[in-house]
Scaffold this motif. Structure first.
Motif, PDB file in Angstrom:
ATOM      1  N   ARG A 145      -4.339  -5.517  -0.429  1.00 52.98           N
ATOM      2  CA  ARG A 145      -4.809  -4.369  -0.388  1.00 52.98           C
ATOM      3  C   ARG A 145      -5.960  -4.111   0.527  1.00 52.98           C
ATOM      4  O   ARG A 145      -6.578  -3.191   0.603  1.00 52.98           O
ATOM      5  CB  ARG A 145      -5.362  -3.749  -1.921  1.00 52.98           C
ATOM      6  CG  ARG A 145      -4.270  -3.930  -3.046  1.00 52.98           C
ATOM      7  CD  ARG A 145      -4.853  -3.165  -4.372  1.00 52.98           C
ATOM      8  NE  ARG A 145      -3.953  -3.391  -5.305  1.00 52.98           N
ATOM      9  CZ  ARG A 145      -4.050  -2.620  -6.567  1.00 52.98           C
ATOM     10  NH1 ARG A 145      -5.215  -2.073  -6.705  1.00 52.98           N
ATOM     11  NH2 ARG A 145      -3.281  -3.122  -7.392  1.00 52.98           N
ATOM     12  N   TRP A 186      -5.780   3.041  -4.632  1.00 55.06           N
ATOM     13  CA  TRP A 186      -4.165   2.345  -4.764  1.00 55.06           C
ATOM     14  C   TRP A 186      -3.406   3.333  -5.242  1.00 55.06           C
ATOM     15  O   TRP A 186      -2.725   3.169  -6.368  1.00 55.06           O
ATOM     16  CB  TRP A 186      -4.312   1.045  -5.456  1.00 55.06           C
ATOM     17  CG  TRP A 186      -3.204   0.158  -5.057  1.00 55.06           C
ATOM     18  CD1 TRP A 186      -2.094  -0.306  -5.891  1.00 55.06           C
ATOM     19  CD2 TRP A 186      -2.993  -0.292  -3.560  1.00 55.06           C
ATOM     20  NE1 TRP A 186      -1.043  -1.159  -4.986  1.00 55.06           N
ATOM     21  CE2 TRP A 186      -1.675  -1.205  -3.969  1.00 55.06           C
ATOM     22  CE3 TRP A 186      -3.594  -0.323  -2.556  1.00 55.06           C
ATOM     23  CZ2 TRP A 186      -1.207  -1.741  -2.664  1.00 55.06           C
ATOM     24  CZ3 TRP A 186      -3.116  -0.967  -1.437  1.00 55.06           C
ATOM     25  CH2 TRP A 186      -1.918  -1.663  -1.693  1.00 55.06           C
ATOM     26  N   ARG A 188      -0.495   6.664  -5.066  1.00 54.65           N
ATOM     27  CA  ARG A 188       0.936   6.728  -4.749  1.00 54.65           C
ATOM     28  C   ARG A 188       0.979   6.873  -3.138  1.00 54.65           C
ATOM     29  O   ARG A 188       0.049   7.715  -2.548  1.00 54.65           O
ATOM     30  CB  ARG A 188       1.612   7.827  -5.279  1.00 54.65           C
ATOM     31  CG  ARG A 188       1.527   7.528  -6.968  1.00 54.65           C
ATOM     32  CD  ARG A 188       2.466   8.678  -7.634  1.00 54.65           C
ATOM     33  NE  ARG A 188       3.714   8.593  -7.033  1.00 54.65           N
ATOM     34  CZ  ARG A 188       4.623   9.311  -7.541  1.00 54.65           C
ATOM     35  NH1 ARG A 188       4.455  10.399  -8.253  1.00 54.65           N
ATOM     36  NH2 ARG A 188       6.329   8.920  -7.332  1.00 54.65           N
ATOM     37  N   PHE A 190       1.425   3.442  -2.915  1.00 58.93           N
ATOM     38  CA  PHE A 190       1.115   2.171  -2.777  1.00 58.93           C
ATOM     39  C   PHE A 190       1.431   1.357  -4.185  1.00 58.93           C
ATOM     40  O   PHE A 190       2.080   0.158  -4.253  1.00 58.93           O
ATOM     41  CB  PHE A 190      -0.137   1.866  -2.232  1.00 58.93           C
ATOM     42  CG  PHE A 190      -0.368   2.472  -0.867  1.00 58.93           C
ATOM     43  CD1 PHE A 190       0.069   1.678   0.218  1.00 58.93           C
ATOM     44  CD2 PHE A 190      -1.060   3.683  -0.683  1.00 58.93           C
ATOM     45  CE1 PHE A 190      -0.138   2.407   1.415  1.00 58.93           C
ATOM     46  CE2 PHE A 190      -1.279   4.022   0.523  1.00 58.93           C
ATOM     47  CZ  PHE A 190      -0.841   3.439   1.547  1.00 58.93           C
ATOM     48  N   ARG A 191       1.266   1.961  -5.091  1.00 59.95           N
ATOM     49  CA  ARG A 191       1.480   1.702  -6.515  1.00 59.95           C
ATOM     50  C   ARG A 191       2.809   1.747  -7.306  1.00 59.95           C
ATOM     51  O   ARG A 191       3.158   1.501  -8.281  1.00 59.95           O
ATOM     52  CB  ARG A 191       0.386   2.231  -7.540  1.00 59.95           C
ATOM     53  CG  ARG A 191       0.802   3.681  -7.886  1.00 59.95           C
ATOM     54  CD  ARG A 191      -0.389   4.140  -8.567  1.00 59.95           C
ATOM     55  NE  ARG A 191       0.058   5.586  -9.024  1.00 59.95           N
ATOM     56  CZ  ARG A 191      -0.826   6.404  -9.505  1.00 59.95           C
ATOM     57  NH1 ARG A 191      -1.953   6.417  -9.275  1.00 59.95           N
ATOM     58  NH2 ARG A 191      -0.524   7.858  -9.505  1.00 59.95           N
ATOM     59  N   ASP A 192       3.646   2.262  -6.267  1.00 59.94           N
ATOM     60  CA  ASP A 192       5.079   2.686  -6.897  1.00 59.94           C
ATOM     61  C   ASP A 192       5.997   1.620  -6.783  1.00 59.94           C
ATOM     62  O   ASP A 192       7.277   1.948  -7.333  1.00 59.94           O
ATOM     63  CB  ASP A 192       5.525   3.798  -6.257  1.00 59.94           C
ATOM     64  CG  ASP A 192       4.698   5.203  -6.535  1.00 59.94           C
ATOM     65  OD1 ASP A 192       3.975   5.203  -7.530  1.00 59.94           O
ATOM     66  OD2 ASP A 192       4.882   6.107  -5.841  1.00 59.94           O
TER      67      ASP A 192
END
Length: 221
Positions: A145, A186, A188, A190-192
């Motif tokens: 991250r 974080w 979308r 990236f968290r998907d």
């Protein structure tokens, strides 16, 4: 995407064009045939397969643009050339209205390497693909991250030689800061979980059409 009214959704596996127009001339100078992964209200996801024949800008003598010194990189005469996509392919994600797209890169063996936030004009959709204009500034995002700015020197040089006025540069800077906020929260996409995605084995590599630089009838010339 803008300009989508009345247009059908593309089916997974369908081939379309992902294009960028030169910021000075408006001509298409980057064209990548891609395979549609998902075309939904919240995201357009496409796959650039390894070896795909693409179009990219080069200097008139065939030299890579990035081999030209920064001072003359945007003033030296250019043309375009056809060239295969090198590496392991890239997954591109575009969310409607966002002034960036997010690209995912893998190393050999599908070891996820990084996300790449490409700051760009919100995309215009037409029947055969999408068009945008690159805004020079980018961000790399890593699995832990952390993130870093990319191409800040090119962003500054584009302003210095008059390719981008101060008002546009401010909008791009604001977009970049919004993208950083998204990364740090974080959000979308990236968290998907897209880093776990894989292409369908039966998909074929798209073919670059002869009229890759065509102007659709409903788009301004």
């Amino acid at each position: 995407m803008t300009g989508t009214e009345g247009m059908r959704r593309w089916a997974p596996g369908e081939h379309v064009l992902w294009r960028y127009r030169d910021i000075a001339s408006g001509d298409v100078h980057i064209c990548r045939p891609v395979t549609v992964v998902r075309d939904a209200e919240d995201v357009l996801a496409v796959w650039v397969a390894p070896g795909t024949e693409c179009v990219k800008p080069v200097l008139v003598d065939g030299t890579s643009v990035h081999e030209e010194p920064l001072a003359t990189r945007y003033t030296a005469a250019r043309t375009t050339t056809r060239s295969p996509w090198l590496g392991n392919g890239v997954l591109k994600l575009a969310r409607p209205g966002e002034p960036w797209s997010v690209w995912l890169f893998w190393d050999q063996g599908w070891h996820f390497r990084s996300w790449y936030v490409n700051l760009e004009e919100p995309r215009t959709r037409w029947s055969g693909g999408i068009d945008s204009t690159d805004h020079f500034l980018d961000i790399s995002v890593f699995p832990d991250r952390s993130w870093v700015w990319r191409d800040e020197d090119e962003f500054a040089q584009a302003q210095h030689v008059g390719l981008m006025d101060s008002g546009t540069a401010e909008l791009v800077g604001r977009a970049g800061r919004s993208a950083v906020d998204l990364i740090e929260s974080w959000g979308r996409p990236f968290r998907d979980g897209w880093e776990e995605w894989r292409p369908e084995p039966h998909w074929t590599v798209p073919v670059l059409p002869d009229d890759w630089d065509r102007t659709p009838a409903h788009m301004p010339s």
